[in-house]
Design an enzyme around this catalytic site. Structure first.
Site, PDB file in Angstrom:
ATOM      1  N   ASN A   9       0.870  -1.184   0.000  1.00 59.33           N
ATOM      2  CA  ASN A   9       0.000   0.000   0.000  1.00 59.33           C
ATOM      3  C   ASN A   9       0.910   1.239   0.000  1.00 59.33           C
ATOM      4  OD1 ASN A   9      -1.872   1.991   0.366  1.00 59.33           O
ATOM      5  ND2 ASN A   9      -2.495   1.364   2.431  1.00 59.33           N
ATOM      6  N   LYS A  11       0.074   4.179  -0.354  1.00 60.52           N
ATOM      7  CA  LYS A  11      -0.642   5.357   0.167  1.00 60.52           C
ATOM      8  C   LYS A  11      -0.406   6.534  -0.792  1.00 60.52           C
ATOM      9  CE  LYS A  11      -0.329   3.369   4.752  1.00 60.52           C
ATOM     10  NZ  LYS A  11      -0.303   3.531   6.190  1.00 60.52           N
ATOM     11  N   HIS A  92      -9.898   1.657   5.522  1.00 61.38           N
ATOM     12  CA  HIS A  92      -8.575   1.882   6.120  1.00 61.38           C
ATOM     13  C   HIS A  92      -8.712   2.943   7.218  1.00 61.38           C
ATOM     14  CE1 HIS A  92      -4.363   2.856   6.614  1.00 61.38           C
ATOM     15  NE2 HIS A  92      -4.073   1.758   5.941  1.00 61.38           N
ATOM     16  N   GLU A 163      -5.540  -4.210  11.239  1.00 60.96           N
ATOM     17  CA  GLU A 163      -4.513  -3.171  11.357  1.00 60.96           C
ATOM     18  C   GLU A 163      -4.775  -2.355  12.630  1.00 60.96           C
ATOM     19  OE1 GLU A 163      -2.574  -2.078   7.324  1.00 60.96           O
ATOM     20  OE2 GLU A 163      -4.325  -0.830   7.578  1.00 60.96           O
ATOM     21  N   GLY A 169       2.446   2.846  10.898  1.00 60.81           N
ATOM     22  CA  GLY A 169       3.438   3.911  10.686  1.00 60.81           C
ATOM     23  C   GLY A 169       4.211   4.317  11.922  1.00 60.81           C
ATOM     24  N   GLY A 228       4.822   1.568   4.899  1.00 60.36           N
ATOM     25  CA  GLY A 228       6.158   2.165   4.796  1.00 60.36           C
ATOM     26  C   GLY A 228       7.200   1.258   4.153  1.00 60.36           C
TER      27      GLY A 228
END
Ligand code: 13P
Length: 248
Positions: A9, A11, A92, A163, A169, A228
């Protein structure tokens, strides 16, 4: 045993199509050497079509709940399907924070499955909710509301991504044993609601090459949703390799 899925992902972190394509091609090449893992890319909407053309399995990072009409700026699940996109991330925590309610998430899931896309439903508790002992209640609420009244004939496959919000993050991944327990709870609950579809449950939140093995070595954990670390070529390639090697 079915393949583990590892989703990148990106983002809104990349600034050009070239960067997204470069990463996807690198991971695609790596994935071709790895028979027990499936790579899925979730790039920016604007580059989905180019990534589809590479032959990479793709997910959009969100979508709207109507197929067409006067909805300036929204992204149609029907158009995503027509582009060749296969998955769609829904709910999300970064979207929930910006206003996606359980009701909106439910509508989006319905729109996605109606169009034959596979939803990746994200659920997770905040640190405050965890510390005050509300984790299971929060997850139950998110799941039952997201999956309310979905016609079984439309939903043949579902991915649930656990998640924890506090793990996203932050570099603080959930303890894998604790994640396993929570994910058993989620899976059992989901199976009671969605009785006919294939359900996969994956973990997300500060996944890296060091901790991935501790998650995907658990039978119940069918893969990972990676933020990340998906921007770092060598790190993500390692994640794919480890997920592959532990799934023999
Ligand atoms: P990080 O891997 O950066 O913690 O992000 C997780 C995530 O939100 C994936 O959707």
């Amino acid at each position: 045993m079915s393949n583990k899925i590892i989703i990148a992902n990106f983002k809104m972190n990349l600034s050009s199509k070239e960067e997204a394509i470069d990463l996807c091609q690198y991971y695609q090449q790596k994935d071709k050497e790895l028979p027990n893992v499936d790579f899925i890319a979730a790039p920016d909407f604007l580059w989905l079509e180019d990534v589809v053309k590479l032959g990479v399995a793709t997910s959009s990072q969100d979508c709207f709940f109507e197929d067409s009409g006067a909805f300036t700026g929204e992204i149609s699940p029907m158009i995503l399907k027509n582009l060749g996109v296969q998955y769609c991330i829904i709910g999300h925590s970064e979207r929930r924070r910006l206003g996606d309610t359980d009701e909106i998430i439910n509508k989006k899931i319905k729109a996605v499955v109606k169009n034959g896309l596979i939803p990746i439903l994200c659920v997770g508790e905040t640190l405050e909710q965890k510390q005050s002992g509300q984790k299971e209640e929060v997850l139950k609420n998110q799941i039952t509301k997201a999956l309310d009244n979905i016609p079984p004939s439309t939903l043949y496959s579902l991915v649930v991504a656990y998640e924890p919000v506090w793990a996203i993050g932050t570099g603080l991944a959930e303890d894998p044993e604790e994640a396993e327990k929570t994910m058993e709870f989620i899976l059992n609950l989901t199976k009671q609601i969605i009785t006919e579809a294939e359900i996969k449950i994956i973990y997300g939140g500060s996944v890296d090459a060091v901790n991935i093995g501790n998650f995907v070595s658990k039978n119940i954990i069918q893969g990972a949703l990676v933020g990340g670390s998906s921007l770092k070529k060598e790190e993500f390639a390692k994640i794919l390799e480890i997920a592959n090697s532990l799934n023999k």
